[in-house]
Design a protein around this motif. Structure first.
Motif, PDB file in Angstrom:
ATOM      1  N   PRO A  46      73.411  -7.830  89.313  1.00 18.40           N
ATOM      2  CA  PRO A  46      71.987  -8.041  89.583  1.00 18.40           C
ATOM      3  C   PRO A  46      71.433  -6.970  90.521  1.00 18.40           C
ATOM      4  CG  PRO A  46      73.305  -9.573  90.845  1.00 18.40           C
ATOM      5  CD  PRO A  46      74.251  -8.833  89.940  1.00 18.40           C
ATOM      6  N   SER A  47      70.155  -6.712  90.352  1.00 19.04           N
ATOM      7  CA  SER A  47      69.492  -5.754  91.246  1.00 19.04           C
ATOM      8  C   SER A  47      69.043  -6.486  92.507  1.00 19.04           C
ATOM      9  CB  SER A  47      68.275  -5.144  90.535  1.00 19.04           C
ATOM     10  OG  SER A  47      67.300  -6.151  90.322  1.00 19.04           O
ATOM     11  N   GLU A  48      68.615  -5.718  93.504  1.00 12.27           N
ATOM     12  CA  GLU A  48      68.092  -6.314  94.740  1.00 12.27           C
ATOM     13  C   GLU A  48      66.862  -7.157  94.431  1.00 12.27           C
ATOM     14  OE1 GLU A  48      68.850  -6.641  98.077  1.00 12.27           O
ATOM     15  OE2 GLU A  48      70.791  -5.939  97.388  1.00 12.27           O
ATOM     16  N   ALA A  49      66.061  -6.699  93.459  1.00 12.94           N
ATOM     17  CA  ALA A  49      64.854  -7.440  93.087  1.00 12.94           C
ATOM     18  C   ALA A  49      65.221  -8.805  92.503  1.00 12.94           C
ATOM     19  CB  ALA A  49      64.039  -6.636  92.080  1.00 12.94           C
ATOM     20  N   ASP A  50      66.298  -8.861  91.703  1.00 10.49           N
ATOM     21  CA  ASP A  50      66.751 -10.142  91.147  1.00 10.49           C
ATOM     22  C   ASP A  50      67.153 -11.099  92.265  1.00 10.49           C
ATOM     23  OD1 ASP A  50      66.421  -9.164  88.552  1.00 10.49           O
ATOM     24  OD2 ASP A  50      68.528  -8.529  88.381  1.00 10.49           O
ATOM     25  N   ILE A  51      67.874 -10.588  93.242  1.00 13.62           N
ATOM     26  CA  ILE A  51      68.337 -11.432  94.355  1.00 13.62           C
ATOM     27  C   ILE A  51      67.154 -11.897  95.203  1.00 13.62           C
ATOM     28  CG2 ILE A  51      69.699 -11.434  96.487  1.00 13.62           C
ATOM     29  CD1 ILE A  51      71.696  -9.592  95.020  1.00 13.62           C
ATOM     30  N   GLU A  97      77.263 -13.425  94.436  1.00 12.02           N
ATOM     31  CA  GLU A  97      78.691 -13.207  94.155  1.00 12.02           C
ATOM     32  C   GLU A  97      78.872 -12.038  93.185  1.00 12.02           C
ATOM     33  OE1 GLU A  97      82.535 -13.574  94.830  1.00 12.02           O
ATOM     34  OE2 GLU A  97      81.048 -14.830  95.801  1.00 12.02           O
ATOM     35  N   ARG A  98      78.046 -11.990  92.137  1.00 10.09           N
ATOM     36  CA  ARG A  98      78.124 -10.875  91.183  1.00 10.09           C
ATOM     37  C   ARG A  98      77.730  -9.561  91.844  1.00 10.09           C
ATOM     38  NH1 ARG A  98      74.521 -12.210  86.771  1.00 10.09           N
ATOM     39  NH2 ARG A  98      74.778 -10.044  86.186  1.00 10.09           N
ATOM     40  N   SER A  99      76.814  -9.633  92.796  1.00 10.08           N
ATOM     41  CA  SER A  99      76.409  -8.427  93.514  1.00 10.08           C
ATOM     42  C   SER A  99      77.565  -7.890  94.349  1.00 10.08           C
ATOM     43  CB  SER A  99      75.214  -8.729  94.411  1.00 10.08           C
ATOM     44  OG  SER A  99      74.836  -7.579  95.130  1.00 10.08           O
ATOM     45  N   LYS A 100      78.345  -8.797  94.979  1.00 13.88           N
ATOM     46  CA  LYS A 100      79.517  -8.375  95.752  1.00 13.88           C
ATOM     47  C   LYS A 100      80.597  -7.825  94.825  1.00 13.88           C
ATOM     48  CE  LYS A 100      78.811 -11.808  99.356  1.00 13.88           C
ATOM     49  NZ  LYS A 100      79.293 -13.086  99.901  1.00 13.88           N
ATOM     50  N   LEU A 101      80.705  -8.418  93.647  1.00 17.37           N
ATOM     51  CA  LEU A 101      81.698  -7.972  92.670  1.00 17.37           C
ATOM     52  C   LEU A 101      81.404  -6.543  92.213  1.00 17.37           C
ATOM     53  CD1 LEU A 101      84.167  -8.984  91.114  1.00 17.37           C
ATOM     54  CD2 LEU A 101      82.611  -9.734  89.309  1.00 17.37           C
ATOM     55  N   LYS A 106      84.231  -0.662  90.113  1.00 14.36           N
ATOM     56  CA  LYS A 106      83.694   0.687  90.032  1.00 14.36           C
ATOM     57  C   LYS A 106      84.280   1.352  88.807  1.00 14.36           C
ATOM     58  CE  LYS A 106      83.211   1.242  94.986  1.00 14.36           C
ATOM     59  NZ  LYS A 106      83.614   1.969  96.170  1.00 14.36           N
ATOM     60  N   PRO A 107      83.415   1.825  87.896  1.00 19.29           N
ATOM     61  CA  PRO A 107      83.971   2.495  86.724  1.00 19.29           C
ATOM     62  C   PRO A 107      84.649   3.792  87.126  1.00 19.29           C
ATOM     63  CG  PRO A 107      81.586   2.718  86.762  1.00 19.29           C
ATOM     64  CD  PRO A 107      81.967   1.815  87.899  1.00 19.29           C
ATOM     65  N   GLY A 108      85.620   4.182  86.353  1.00 17.23           N
ATOM     66  CA  GLY A 108      86.364   5.402  86.638  1.00 17.23           C
ATOM     67  C   GLY A 108      87.763   5.087  87.125  1.00 17.23           C
ATOM     68  N   ILE A 109      88.619   6.039  87.007  1.00 16.48           N
ATOM     69  CA  ILE A 109      90.004   5.874  87.442  1.00 16.48           C
ATOM     70  C   ILE A 109      90.017   5.839  88.971  1.00 16.48           C
ATOM     71  CG2 ILE A 109      92.270   6.981  87.482  1.00 16.48           C
ATOM     72  CD1 ILE A 109      91.688   8.020  84.675  1.00 16.48           C
ATOM     73  N   PRO A 110      90.722   4.856  89.564  1.00 16.65           N
ATOM     74  CA  PRO A 110      90.727   4.747  91.031  1.00 16.65           C
ATOM     75  C   PRO A 110      91.282   5.998  91.706  1.00 16.65           C
ATOM     76  CG  PRO A 110      92.299   3.215  90.045  1.00 16.65           C
ATOM     77  CD  PRO A 110      91.565   3.873  88.931  1.00 16.65           C
ATOM     78  N   GLN A 111      90.605   6.413  92.754  1.00 16.64           N
ATOM     79  CA  GLN A 111      91.035   7.614  93.460  1.00 16.64           C
ATOM     80  C   GLN A 111      91.180   7.330  94.946  1.00 16.64           C
ATOM     81  OE1 GLN A 111      88.928  11.167  92.559  1.00 16.64           O
ATOM     82  NE2 GLN A 111      89.454  11.042  90.410  1.00 16.64           N
TER      83      GLN A 111
END
Length: 153
Positions: A46-51, A97-101, A106-111
């Motif tokens: 969700p966006s900040e506006a949704d929250i 909760e979804r916002s914290k998730l 994070k997309p991409g290979i963990p670095q």
């Protein structure tokens, strides 16, 4: 008769057995990355506006309940209004909760420090398909003498 011992050599290793040529890397990080990207596309955070809109709705429903109580409305009316308030609060909680998730997914290979973080991989370090079973069998040949393997070397 000859008492040869068959040695089943590993097919995955964390060491470079040959030193020359390319290694075939084994990893689960790429499939994990694809899962994260698909999840974020299918269910975007969700966006900040949704929250903020959900918070405003909770405030509005809370004020409605307070107004009904001050007007000494009927029990059924207040109960229905409280139920709407609870639904709004649950929705806000899910959005937060979804916002914290979103921070965890994070997309991409963990670095880590600019390099691929293999600690999150299945083997917890860089692993490859082994290219030489012969090197594995040599240690057994020194230890028990008569050994063989069918692994390509």
């Amino acid at each position: 008769m000859h008492s040869f011992l068959y040695i089943h050599t590993p097919i995955v290793t964390t060491s470079d057995c040959e030193g020359a040529g390319e290694l075939f890397q084994v990893t689960t990080l790429i499939s994990d990355e694809e899962k994260v990207e698909k999840e974020l596309i299918k269910n975007p955070p969700p966006s900040e506006a949704d929250i903020e809109a959900a918070k405003a709705l909770v405030k509005e429903k809370g004020e409605a309940v307070a107004q009904l109580k001050s007007d000494k409305a009927g029990k059924a009316e207040i109960t229905a209004s409280v139920a709407e308030l609870n639904k709004a609060k649950e929705n806000l909680s899910r959005l937060e909760e979804r916002s914290k998730l979103k921070l965890k997914l994070k997309p991409g290979i963990p670095q880590k420090d600019g390099k691929i973080d293999y600690s999150q991989d299945f083997f917890a370090r860089q692993a490859f398909l082994i290219v030489s079973g012969q090197l594995q069998v040599e240690t057994y040949a020194c230890a028990v003498s008569s050994v063989y393997t069918n692994f390509p070397s």
